[in-house]
Design a protein around this motif. Structure first.
Motif, mmCIF file in Angstrom:
data_model
loop_
_atom_site.group_PDB
_atom_site.id
_atom_site.type_symbol
_atom_site.label_atom_id
_atom_site.label_comp_id
_atom_site.label_asym_id
_atom_site.label_seq_id
_atom_site.Cartn_x
_atom_site.Cartn_y
_atom_site.Cartn_z
ATOM 1 N N ARG A 166 -32.118 -11.684 -19.334
ATOM 2 C CA ARG A 166 -33.237 -12.697 -20.237
ATOM 3 C C ARG A 166 -33.222 -13.867 -19.361
ATOM 4 N NH1 ARG A 166 -31.331 -14.432 -25.991
ATOM 5 N NH2 ARG A 166 -33.182 -15.906 -25.818
ATOM 6 N N ASN A 167 -31.981 -14.032 -18.582
ATOM 7 C CA ASN A 167 -32.213 -15.397 -17.910
ATOM 8 C C ASN A 167 -32.578 -15.093 -16.565
ATOM 9 O OD1 ASN A 167 -32.412 -16.622 -20.519
ATOM 10 N ND2 ASN A 167 -28.993 -16.627 -20.241
ATOM 11 N N TYR A 168 -32.450 -14.605 -16.424
ATOM 12 C CA TYR A 168 -32.767 -13.804 -14.236
ATOM 13 C C TYR A 168 -34.701 -13.734 -14.133
ATOM 14 C CZ TYR A 168 -28.193 -11.206 -13.670
ATOM 15 O OH TYR A 168 -26.801 -10.805 -13.454
ATOM 16 N N SER A 169 -34.303 -14.608 -13.023
ATOM 17 C CA SER A 169 -35.327 -14.397 -12.598
ATOM 18 C C SER A 169 -36.253 -13.132 -12.173
ATOM 19 C CB SER A 169 -35.772 -15.298 -10.915
ATOM 20 O OG SER A 169 -36.973 -14.931 -10.336
ATOM 21 N N ARG A 183 -37.407 -10.246 -28.404
ATOM 22 C CA ARG A 183 -35.724 -9.467 -28.621
ATOM 23 C C ARG A 183 -35.176 -8.425 -27.983
ATOM 24 N NH1 ARG A 183 -33.363 -14.424 -30.574
ATOM 25 N NH2 ARG A 183 -33.804 -14.271 -33.021
ATOM 26 N N GLU A 184 -36.333 -7.623 -30.052
ATOM 27 C CA GLU A 184 -36.691 -6.327 -29.653
ATOM 28 C C GLU A 184 -37.397 -5.995 -28.197
ATOM 29 O OE1 GLU A 184 -39.487 -6.696 -33.024
ATOM 30 O OE2 GLU A 184 -37.283 -6.764 -34.746
ATOM 31 N N LEU A 185 -38.475 -6.230 -27.908
ATOM 32 C CA LEU A 185 -38.840 -5.439 -26.708
ATOM 33 C C LEU A 185 -38.559 -5.400 -25.533
ATOM 34 C CD1 LEU A 185 -42.479 -7.738 -27.374
ATOM 35 C CD2 LEU A 185 -41.945 -5.349 -27.682
ATOM 36 N N LEU A 186 -37.244 -6.287 -25.242
ATOM 37 C CA LEU A 186 -36.231 -6.741 -23.951
ATOM 38 C C LEU A 186 -35.406 -5.649 -24.134
ATOM 39 C CD1 LEU A 186 -35.675 -10.429 -23.428
ATOM 40 C CD2 LEU A 186 -37.288 -9.023 -22.089
ATOM 41 N N LEU A 209 -40.535 -18.128 -14.927
ATOM 42 C CA LEU A 209 -39.492 -18.221 -14.462
ATOM 43 C C LEU A 209 -37.936 -17.345 -15.145
ATOM 44 C CD1 LEU A 209 -39.339 -22.128 -14.590
ATOM 45 C CD2 LEU A 209 -40.207 -20.598 -12.385
ATOM 46 N N ASN A 210 -38.072 -16.716 -16.014
ATOM 47 C CA ASN A 210 -36.796 -15.586 -16.034
ATOM 48 C C ASN A 210 -38.021 -14.728 -17.132
ATOM 49 O OD1 ASN A 210 -37.104 -17.075 -18.841
ATOM 50 N ND2 ASN A 210 -35.759 -18.206 -18.817
ATOM 51 N N VAL A 211 -36.569 -14.070 -17.173
ATOM 52 C CA VAL A 211 -36.953 -12.593 -18.106
ATOM 53 C C VAL A 211 -37.256 -12.932 -19.401
ATOM 54 C CG1 VAL A 211 -36.757 -10.007 -18.988
ATOM 55 C CG2 VAL A 211 -35.713 -11.026 -16.347
ATOM 56 N N TRP A 212 -37.026 -13.864 -20.205
ATOM 57 C CA TRP A 212 -36.891 -14.327 -21.483
ATOM 58 C C TRP A 212 -38.390 -14.844 -21.588
ATOM 59 C CZ3 TRP A 212 -34.853 -13.894 -27.017
ATOM 60 C CH2 TRP A 212 -36.040 -14.694 -27.239
ATOM 61 N N PHE A 226 -43.900 -15.459 -23.454
ATOM 62 C CA PHE A 226 -45.110 -16.126 -23.185
ATOM 63 C C PHE A 226 -46.084 -14.874 -23.916
ATOM 64 C CE2 PHE A 226 -49.100 -15.687 -20.862
ATOM 65 C CZ PHE A 226 -49.404 -17.253 -21.021
ATOM 66 N N SER A 227 -46.161 -13.853 -23.378
ATOM 67 C CA SER A 227 -47.212 -12.272 -24.186
ATOM 68 C C SER A 227 -47.117 -12.749 -25.901
ATOM 69 C CB SER A 227 -46.717 -11.363 -23.488
ATOM 70 O OG SER A 227 -47.423 -11.005 -22.326
ATOM 71 N N VAL A 228 -45.933 -12.867 -25.790
ATOM 72 C CA VAL A 228 -46.380 -12.586 -27.758
ATOM 73 C C VAL A 228 -46.606 -13.704 -28.431
ATOM 74 C CG1 VAL A 228 -44.171 -12.840 -30.106
ATOM 75 C CG2 VAL A 228 -43.883 -11.780 -27.678
#
Length: 441
Positions: A356-359, A344-347, A317-320, A325-327
């Motif tokens: 991070r909280n955006y769809s 956090r490092e990847l973003l 539902l959001n970027v974070w 999920f993958s990590v």
């Protein structure tokens, strides 16, 4: 001219900072204006506001107006608005309503009230102008991204707008075809606003160039030192998919491979075949194992893919949460604190931490692509397939994407990426393959 005065736009009513504030912008009549700026700086948002799509369909415009000469664009109904301004999206799949081009053209003309007797001549003229007669009855689902963009432009021409806004319209079209269409646009009686990171495509054509965030456009000129690959990990023999025949190919572990060629040459089809989305003839060996005998789940555990439209593969539902999920999936034994720090490092690496909280669906196309690439890189697959990974990216983000890919290649990842960026393919690859529809070199 197309004129905007005092525009302030925000996606949320109580947003702390707007996307842009008190912005004045002009597109002179009959001329071509090129708009550049960093990925995510608001270029596409501005395009949607100028075309009248925002805030009618999304967001808030606390102040500002958009005019074509003396006509208030935002005061018009959509069927009247398109006679003044039309837009071709970055993702053509968002624009089509019908199953193929002929029906789409009829649908467009019916919706703006064109008399039945005038429809056929207008369709014939538009189709001939773009040279897509052979695509009239082909399903959009069977077209490459470049072919879809040509069809989208064809629809814009048929509608007969006085001003066309092109939002990275040629990102999925080969350079030769892009220049051909630009040459056509250049000689049409149109007012054009072109949003494009590839300034060289428009060299000698545009009349004005503006940057939304004040940055200067740069040419990608970094030539890295590539690590030596080790041993074959992917091999094809006698591969044929639908009407496309491929030569025998070998890709080595720890290699970076560029796949180039005109739109429709078979790049996307090849990638989809490797993840068992197309039936094929011949033999594909993935790490020595015959692909036909592998279960699809097993294939995806070894081979990740980022499609031309990354929005089709988001899960969270959001970027974070998309990266988290993958990590988490690929590092189940790590602590929660480690997973959060890695996310956090990847973003931060791809300049996505502020979102991070955006769809994922509220991001620009360039940001969506970086998010999808990050999601796949966070995994531990042996092979990564990237369909136009630098599409919609500015210089800084191209560097970030390619640097991260090189880091993973040094760790043993095999990367195959399709691109229309010939410069990128030349300098960032161990192997450069050109597809021509029935063969490659």
């Amino acid at each position: 001219m197309l004129r905007a005065k005092g525009l302030t736009f925000q996606y949320f009513e109580n947003a702390k900072e707007p996307v842009f504030q008190d912005l004045d912008f002009e597109v002179p009549t009959g001329e071509i204006t090129l708009l550049t700026g960093k990925s995510g700086c608001g270029k596409s948002t501005l395009a949607y506001v100028l075309a009248g799509l925002y805030p009618e369909n999304c967001g808030f415009l606390p102040q500002g107006e958009v005019y074509w000469e003396d006509v208030n664009i935002h005061a018009l109904t959509p069927d009247r608005r398109v006679s003044y301004v039309s837009m071709m999206f970055q993702n053509p799949d968002l624009q089509f309503c019908m199953n193929h081009l002929e029906n789409e053209l009829l649908f467009c003309l019916e919706n703006i009230g064109v008399p039945e007797s005038e429809r056929a001549p207008r369709i014939k003229q538009a189709v001939s102008s773009i040279g897509v007669e052979h695509l009239l009855t082909r399903s959009f689902h069977e077209m490459s991204g470049g072919e879809k963009q040509k069809c989208a432009l064809c629809c814009i021409l048929a509608i007969g707008s006085q001003c066309i806004i092109l939002d990275e319209a040629f990102a999925n079209i080969d350079t030769e075809s892009a220049k051909e269409i630009i040459g056509l646009i250049q000689h049409l009686p149109l007012t054009v606003l072109a949003i494009d990171h590839n300034v060289s495509l428009w060299a000698g054509v545009y009349h004005h160039i503006r940057s939304l965030d004040g940055t200067e456009p740069r040419v990608f000129d970094v030539i890295p030192t590539l690590p030596a690959p080790s041993a074959p990990i992917l091999t094809t023999r006698g591969l044929a998919v639908n009407e496309i025949s491929y030569p025998d190919m070998t890709f080595e572990r720890g290699s970076l491979n560029a796949i180039v060629g005109k739109s429709g040459a078979g790049k996307t089809t090849f990638f989809k075949t490797l993840v068992k989305q197309h039936k094929f003839q011949g033999e594909i060996l993935l790490n020595g194992e015959n692909l036909t005998k592998m279960r699809r789940k097993s294939v995806f555990s070894k081979c990740g893919i980022v499609f031309q439209n990354p929005a089709n593969q988001f899960l969270a539902l959001n970027v974070w949460e998309e990266i988290r999920f993958s990590v988490n999936r690929w590092n189940p034994r790590q602590t929660e604190a480690w997973k959060d720090e890695r996310t956090r490092e990847l973003l931060a690496l791809f300049h996505l931490e502020p979102y991070r909280n955006y769809s994922p669906y509220l991001l620009s196309q360039g940001q969506q692509r970086r998010l999808a690439v990050l999601s796949m890189i966070a995994g531990e697959q042996d092979i990564l397939l990237l369909d136009e990974p630098t599409y919609g990216q500015d210089y800084e983000n191209i560097c970030a994407i390619m640097d991260l890919l090189l880091q993973k290649v040094r760790e043993g990842l095999t990367v195959l990426y399709a691109t229309h960026n010939e410069h990128l393919a030349t300098h960032f690859s161990h192997q450069r393959l050109r597809l021509e529809g029935s063969n490659c070199e």
